[in-house]
Each structure stands twice: as structure tokens, then as C-alpha cells.
Design a protein around this motif. Structure first.
Motif, PDB file in Angstrom:
ATOM      1  N   ARG A   1       1.309  -1.343  -0.228  1.00  0.00           N
ATOM      2  CA  ARG A   1      -0.367  -0.413   0.157  1.00  0.00           C
ATOM      3  C   ARG A   1       1.124   1.492  -0.323  1.00  0.00           C
ATOM      4  O   ARG A   1       0.575   2.165  -0.772  1.00  0.00           O
ATOM      5  CB  ARG A   1      -1.050  -0.493   1.320  1.00  0.00           C
ATOM      6  CG  ARG A   1      -2.106  -1.040   1.161  1.00  0.00           C
ATOM      7  CD  ARG A   1      -3.110  -0.615   0.553  1.00  0.00           C
ATOM      8  NE  ARG A   1      -3.504   0.255   0.877  1.00  0.00           N
ATOM      9  CZ  ARG A   1      -4.749   0.445   2.259  1.00  0.00           C
ATOM     10  NH1 ARG A   1      -5.008  -0.682   2.290  1.00  0.00           N
ATOM     11  NH2 ARG A   1      -5.131   1.560   2.351  1.00  0.00           N
TER      12      ARG A   1
ATOM     13  N   ASP B   1       2.507   1.698  -3.686  1.00  0.00           N
ATOM     14  CA  ASP B   1       1.337   1.805  -4.230  1.00  0.00           C
ATOM     15  C   ASP B   1       1.610   2.885  -5.958  1.00  0.00           C
ATOM     16  O   ASP B   1       1.499   2.945  -6.629  1.00  0.00           O
ATOM     17  CB  ASP B   1       0.435   1.672  -4.593  1.00  0.00           C
ATOM     18  CG  ASP B   1      -1.256   1.174  -5.363  1.00  0.00           C
ATOM     19  OD1 ASP B   1      -0.959   0.611  -6.315  1.00  0.00           O
ATOM     20  OD2 ASP B   1      -2.053   1.928  -5.387  1.00  0.00           O
ATOM     21  N   ARG B   2       2.077   4.137  -4.788  1.00  0.00           N
ATOM     22  CA  ARG B   2       1.307   5.307  -5.186  1.00  0.00           C
ATOM     23  C   ARG B   2       2.985   5.566  -5.801  1.00  0.00           C
ATOM     24  O   ARG B   2       3.344   6.252  -7.181  1.00  0.00           O
ATOM     25  CB  ARG B   2       1.557   6.581  -4.675  1.00  0.00           C
ATOM     26  CG  ARG B   2       1.116   8.123  -4.913  1.00  0.00           C
ATOM     27  CD  ARG B   2       1.276   9.484  -4.331  1.00  0.00           C
ATOM     28  NE  ARG B   2       0.128   9.139  -3.580  1.00  0.00           N
ATOM     29  CZ  ARG B   2      -0.798   9.828  -3.240  1.00  0.00           C
ATOM     30  NH1 ARG B   2      -0.343  11.206  -2.289  1.00  0.00           N
ATOM     31  NH2 ARG B   2      -1.684   9.602  -2.476  1.00  0.00           N
TER      32      ARG B   2
ATOM     33  N   VAL C   1       4.642   3.513  -7.861  1.00  0.00           N
ATOM     34  CA  VAL C   1       4.960   2.190  -8.843  1.00  0.00           C
ATOM     35  C   VAL C   1       4.062   3.158  -9.770  1.00  0.00           C
ATOM     36  O   VAL C   1       4.340   2.503 -11.459  1.00  0.00           O
ATOM     37  CB  VAL C   1       3.985   0.939  -8.135  1.00  0.00           C
ATOM     38  CG1 VAL C   1       4.137   0.514  -9.755  1.00  0.00           C
ATOM     39  CG2 VAL C   1       5.282   0.663  -7.196  1.00  0.00           C
ATOM     40  N   GLN C   2       3.150   4.071  -9.733  1.00  0.00           N
ATOM     41  CA  GLN C   2       2.147   4.659 -10.660  1.00  0.00           C
ATOM     42  C   GLN C   2       3.142   6.084 -11.215  1.00  0.00           C
ATOM     43  O   GLN C   2       1.875   6.444 -12.107  1.00  0.00           O
ATOM     44  CB  GLN C   2       0.755   4.755  -9.845  1.00  0.00           C
ATOM     45  CG  GLN C   2       0.211   3.538  -9.570  1.00  0.00           C
ATOM     46  CD  GLN C   2      -1.657   3.839  -9.073  1.00  0.00           C
ATOM     47  OE1 GLN C   2      -2.238   4.566  -9.358  1.00  0.00           O
ATOM     48  NE2 GLN C   2      -1.457   4.517  -7.770  1.00  0.00           N
ATOM     49  N   MET C   3       3.551   6.240 -10.916  1.00  0.00           N
ATOM     50  CA  MET C   3       3.803   7.630 -10.807  1.00  0.00           C
ATOM     51  C   MET C   3       5.618   6.763 -12.019  1.00  0.00           C
ATOM     52  O   MET C   3       6.327   6.179 -12.019  1.00  0.00           O
ATOM     53  CB  MET C   3       5.434   7.893  -9.634  1.00  0.00           C
ATOM     54  CG  MET C   3       4.323   8.385  -9.029  1.00  0.00           C
ATOM     55  SD  MET C   3       5.559   9.280  -7.552  1.00  0.00           S
ATOM     56  CE  MET C   3       6.252  10.698  -8.276  1.00  0.00           C
ATOM     57  N   ASP C   4       5.121   7.854 -13.710  1.00  0.00           N
ATOM     58  CA  ASP C   4       6.163   7.280 -15.155  1.00  0.00           C
ATOM     59  C   ASP C   4       7.469   8.006 -14.768  1.00  0.00           C
ATOM     60  O   ASP C   4       8.263   7.674 -15.443  1.00  0.00           O
ATOM     61  CB  ASP C   4       4.971   7.828 -16.049  1.00  0.00           C
ATOM     62  CG  ASP C   4       3.347   7.615 -16.438  1.00  0.00           C
ATOM     63  OD1 ASP C   4       3.406   5.908 -16.070  1.00  0.00           O
ATOM     64  OD2 ASP C   4       2.970   8.272 -16.402  1.00  0.00           O
TER      65      ASP C   4
ATOM     66  N   HIS D   1      11.505   5.255 -10.912  1.00  0.00           N
ATOM     67  CA  HIS D   1      11.618   4.128 -11.166  1.00  0.00           C
ATOM     68  C   HIS D   1      11.736   3.568  -9.536  1.00  0.00           C
ATOM     69  O   HIS D   1      12.567   4.104  -9.299  1.00  0.00           O
ATOM     70  CB  HIS D   1      12.607   3.042 -11.898  1.00  0.00           C
ATOM     71  CG  HIS D   1      12.939   1.143 -12.151  1.00  0.00           C
ATOM     72  ND1 HIS D   1      12.253   1.402 -12.920  1.00  0.00           N
ATOM     73  CD2 HIS D   1      14.003   1.540 -11.560  1.00  0.00           C
ATOM     74  CE1 HIS D   1      13.096  -0.214 -12.236  1.00  0.00           C
ATOM     75  NE2 HIS D   1      13.992  -0.079 -12.050  1.00  0.00           N
TER      76      HIS D   1
ATOM     77  N   THR E   1       0.642   8.903   0.963  1.00  0.00           N
ATOM     78  CA  THR E   1      -0.128   7.972   0.721  1.00  0.00           C
ATOM     79  C   THR E   1      -0.501   7.070   2.299  1.00  0.00           C
ATOM     80  O   THR E   1      -1.018   6.659   2.216  1.00  0.00           O
ATOM     81  CB  THR E   1       0.513   6.299  -0.031  1.00  0.00           C
ATOM     82  OG1 THR E   1       0.631   7.015  -1.634  1.00  0.00           O
ATOM     83  CG2 THR E   1      -0.055   5.217   0.155  1.00  0.00           C
TER      84      THR E   1
END
Length: 241
Positions: free
Chosen positions: A52, A55-56, A58-61, A64, A233
Motif C-alpha cells: 500500500r 502503490d503511489r 509504482v504509478q509514477m511514470d 523507477h 500515501t
């Protein structure tokens, strides 16, 4: 140096450290941080909670993430030589003990909920927590803050469960609970997720035990965008209630 001189030296270190951070930020405010963020997660942190928190990121373009699990002492050593950007742990760093210069950032706290396989949960729910007396219990090992708090709680209530197994790995602890080998403690903030994944049910909640989690960084103020996202988060989504 005298005791007063040591005190002055510590404050001087803080002042110069903040000055260096300010200089770095003003020289290159947009590109001070690489797109790769190295995160250490203490092996005592439950995997549902770690997922959890991450997660945020992982979603960031633009980011890495490299995630490393390990013993807190080993991770803090990596933080000290700047191989990690942040360490997530269930306990704050104690500088006199670890001899590592780092800063604690509280992410949040959660009470504990006891879970068990359906048949055992149904049997223990009515008279909780007294129902745990002489019943099979699965607990984390004594190197965790939660376990030490649970020991004190059980002693105060004069509850003597049958400690079936002590498990260091939180995922293995939950898997044994799923098999019906005993009741086990779980962070309330991820209890619904754990119940769905491991097919277990709630027995009862313990509000006077509080598990805390920290982001430990070499910076006094978190400025890495990925670590800021992780902290948001925690504060806005995970530990907001």
C-alpha cells in the motif's frame, strides 16, 4: 571537548547540513533527484502494508523504484552510505545505538486486530480478549515492536495463550493462520485486505496497542519526489482514519 562543546558541535552539524541541502536545492531544484529511488523495507513490515505504501510510487511514470527487504540494521547501514534513499521500519532510529546520522519521519500508526480461520474466529469472538486464554496463538518474534507490546498487554490482562509458533516473516504468519493453526495479530489498517487474501475472519480489535511506522532518511526534510509520494500515501490514504 566539554559537554557544552559537544552540544554546540551537534547544533553546528545540523546548521551546516541544512545549508548544504539548501544549496543543492537552489542550484538544481528540478533535477536534484534521479528517476530511480532505492527503498529499504524492514523485513518485519507486513507485506500488505508495504504494498500500500509503494502503490503511489509504482504509478509514477517519472520514477523507477528499487525495493530491498532486510534486517533494519543492515538497511540503515546502506542508508548511511547513500545506497538507499529511505528505510521503512516499525521503529525509529536511535542515533546513540546505531551511530548513524539519520532522521525519523512518522508515517502513521495502527491498532491491532486479531484474525483467525473462520471456525476458530467464530469460537473466540464472543468473549474476546479473554477468549484467547489457553488458545493457540501465532505471534511475531520478539524483535518486533508489536510483539513486545502484545506481551505487555497479555500480562496486564493475565491472559496466558498457548503460543503455538513464533514467526519472523509476516506473510508466513498469515499463511499459518489461514490453515487454522492459531489466531494472529494484524494491523487494523490492512485487516480487510488480509481477510480477503487469506480467507480469515476478525476476532476483535485492540485499540490500546498501537503499531507505528517510520520513514527514515538521511535528510532532515524529505525532498525526494518518490519519498514524498510515499509519505502522502501514508498520511492521506493509509493512516488517515
Amino acid at each position: 571537548p566539554t559537554e557544552f562543546g559537544q552540544l554546540v558541535a551537534r547544533y553546528a552539524d545540523d546548521i551546516f547540513g541544512i545549508g548544504r541541502e539548501l544549496l543543492q536545492a537552489t542550484q538544481d531544484p528540478a533535477g536534484s533527484y534521479a528517476s530511480v529511488v532505492n527503498i529499504g523495507i524492514a523485513d518485519v513490515v507486513p507485506h500488505p502494508l508495504a504494498a500500500r505504501l509503494l502503490d503511489r510510487i509504482v504509478q509514477m511514470d517519472s520514477q523507477h523504484a528499487r525495493v530491498f527487504m532486510g534486517h533494519p540494521t543492515e538497511l540503515l547501514a546502506q542508508l548511511a552510505v547513500h545506497k538507499l534513499d529511505v528505510v521503512i521500519s516499525d521503529a525509529p532510529i536511535n542515533e546513540p545505538v546505531h551511530h548513524i546520522r539519520a532522521f525519523n519521519h512518522l508515517l502513521g500508526s495502527s491498532p491491532i486486530t486479531f484474525l483467525a480461520a473462520p471456525a476458530l474466529a467464530n469460537a473466540l469472538r464472543a468473549d474476546f480478549p479473554r477468549s484467547l486464554h489457553q488458545q493457540p496463538l501465532l505471534l511475531p518474534t520478539m524483535n518486533t515492536v508489536v510483539r513486545r507490546a502484545l506481551e505487555h498487554w497479555l500480562d496486564v490482562l493475565e491472559i496466558e495463550p498457548h503460543i503455538q509458533t513464533e514467526v519472523e516473516n509476516p506473510a508466513l504468519l498469515m499463511s499459518l493462520g489461514e490453515l487454522g493453526r492459531g489466531a494472529f495479530p494484524c494491523l487494523t489498517v490492512v485487516a480487510d485486505q488480509v481477510m480477503n487474501r487469506y480467507h480469515v475472519k476478525s476476532i476483535g480489535r485492540v485499540d490500546n496497542i498501537e503499531a507505528r511506522f517510520y520513514a527514515i532518511s538521511a535528510e532532515r526534510r524529505i525532498r525526494h519526489p518518490a519519498v514524498i509520494a510515499l509519505s502522502r500515501t501514508a498520511h492521506e490514504d493509509l493512516f488517515s482514519t
